[in-house]
Design a protein around this motif. Structure first.
Motif, mmCIF file in Angstrom:
data_model
loop_
_atom_site.group_PDB
_atom_site.id
_atom_site.type_symbol
_atom_site.label_atom_id
_atom_site.label_comp_id
_atom_site.label_asym_id
_atom_site.label_seq_id
_atom_site.Cartn_x
_atom_site.Cartn_y
_atom_site.Cartn_z
ATOM 1 N N GLN A 203 47.211 -26.358 21.223
ATOM 2 C CA GLN A 203 47.806 -25.130 20.699
ATOM 3 C C GLN A 203 46.959 -24.560 19.550
ATOM 4 N N SER A 204 46.490 -25.432 18.682
ATOM 5 C CA SER A 204 45.646 -24.994 17.560
ATOM 6 C C SER A 204 44.333 -24.405 18.073
ATOM 7 N N SER A 207 44.953 -20.999 19.420
ATOM 8 C CA SER A 207 45.188 -20.046 18.340
ATOM 9 C C SER A 207 43.879 -19.641 17.669
ATOM 10 N N VAL A 208 43.027 -20.628 17.381
ATOM 11 C CA VAL A 208 41.741 -20.323 16.745
ATOM 12 C C VAL A 208 40.851 -19.523 17.699
ATOM 13 N N GLN A 210 41.865 -17.446 19.945
ATOM 14 C CA GLN A 210 42.376 -16.081 19.926
ATOM 15 C C GLN A 210 41.891 -15.335 18.683
ATOM 16 N N SER A 211 41.866 -16.040 17.556
ATOM 17 C CA SER A 211 41.344 -15.422 16.323
ATOM 18 C C SER A 211 39.868 -15.044 16.485
#
Length: 297
Positions: A203-204, A207-208, A210-211
């Motif tokens: 998940q992390s 998220s990163v 996507q950033s």
């Protein structure tokens, strides 16, 4: 008593007087025109020919700046003014020299960058003593400047991009390690804990990642650039010198200066050559004239 009365020349009389004056000094007028034109023609032919090459570039405005039409046009004009100054700066010229394998930018070359009013265009004109080199410099200048713009804009996001890439690499390493531990685990409880940890890492990582994509999008939307609209081509007709034009201008100038000198001489000359001038200048009537006859031997 006889009343003094000043007489004035008519326009036709004045014209005839000046025409006669110029005709009297025609030899001097012609001599000055010929000398001025001849010397200028000789000196002009001795000068080194200068050639010109022209290219046009268009400002590619960042997407983030294109909110409304007026704003876009204003931003384009501001960028055009800025780019027209930056393209002439030494770092760009040094980059051109380096790309052309030259020790320094040619001293014989000169560059002029002019924004086209109310457009996103910039006209770049390069002058040099070699027509082929003038065109080569113009095209290389556009390439070097375009690369510089991209490099400068990319440097604004370099730190953020580097930080995100580091996080992604660390998370990827953690995921691989956790997957290995999960494969080797024999205790079901340990196996469940590792699965939870692996899910969190994934998940992390997502998220990163996507950033990272958002950062790339922001960089693309805020980056402006240039597009070369036409390639500069060599023109073998020099823009200077132009001997015939220079000769004609110099001849006309010499003629005017000589004419001015003739009129100045005439103005300063107070000799009375015509008895009627006495009446015209002072209003005094002529009572008689003394005629000089040659003496007989």
């Amino acid at each position: 008593l006889m009343e003094n009365k000043l007489e004035e020349r008519t326009s036709s009389e004045t014209f005839v007087m000046y025409a006669n004056l110029l005709w009297h000094w025609a030899w001097l007028l012609a001599l000055c025109a010929i000398l001025a034109g001849g010397v200028t023609y000789y000196l002009s032919r001795k000068q080194t020919p200068v050639y010109s090459a022209t290219t046009t570039i268009m400002i590619n405005v960042a997407t983030a700046a294109q909110t409304v039409t007026n704003t876009t046009l204003t931003t384009s004009e501001q960028l055009a003014d800025t780019y027209a100054q930056v393209i002439l700066m030494q770092p760009v010229l040094n980059g051109v020299a380096k790309r052309l394998n030259l020790a320094a930018f040619p001293k014989t070359a000169s560059i002029q960058a002019t924004p086209v009013l109310n457009t996103q265009l910039i006209t770049v004109v390069v002058q040099d003593t070699d027509p082929n080199r003038a065109a080569l410099i113009a095209n290389t200048l556009v390439q070097v400047f375009s690369d510089k713009i991209q490099t400068d804009q990319a440097s604004r996001y370099a730190d953020s991009t580097k930080g995100i890439q580091t996080q992604l690499a660390d998370l990827q390493q953690q995921i691989q390690t956790t997957q290995q531990d999960l494969t080797a685990a024999t205790d079901p409880s340990q196996k469940a804990q590792l699965q939870t940890t692996l899910t969190q890492y994934n998940q992390s990582y997502a998220s990163v990642l996507q950033s990272s994509e958002q950062l790339k999008l922001a960089e693309a939307q805020s980056s402006s650039g240039i597009i070369q609209q036409d390639t500069a081509l060599p023109v073998n007709i020099p823009i200077s010198p132009k001997p015939n034009r220079d000769m004609a201008l110099a001849a006309v100038t010499g003629l005017l200066i000589a004419a001015g000198g003739v009129f100045l001489i005439e103005f300063l000359d107070d000799t009375i050559r015509d008895p009627d001038e006495i009446t015209r200048k002072w209003g005094v009537p002529i009572l008689g004239t003394i005629i000089s006859y040659p003496h007989e031997r």
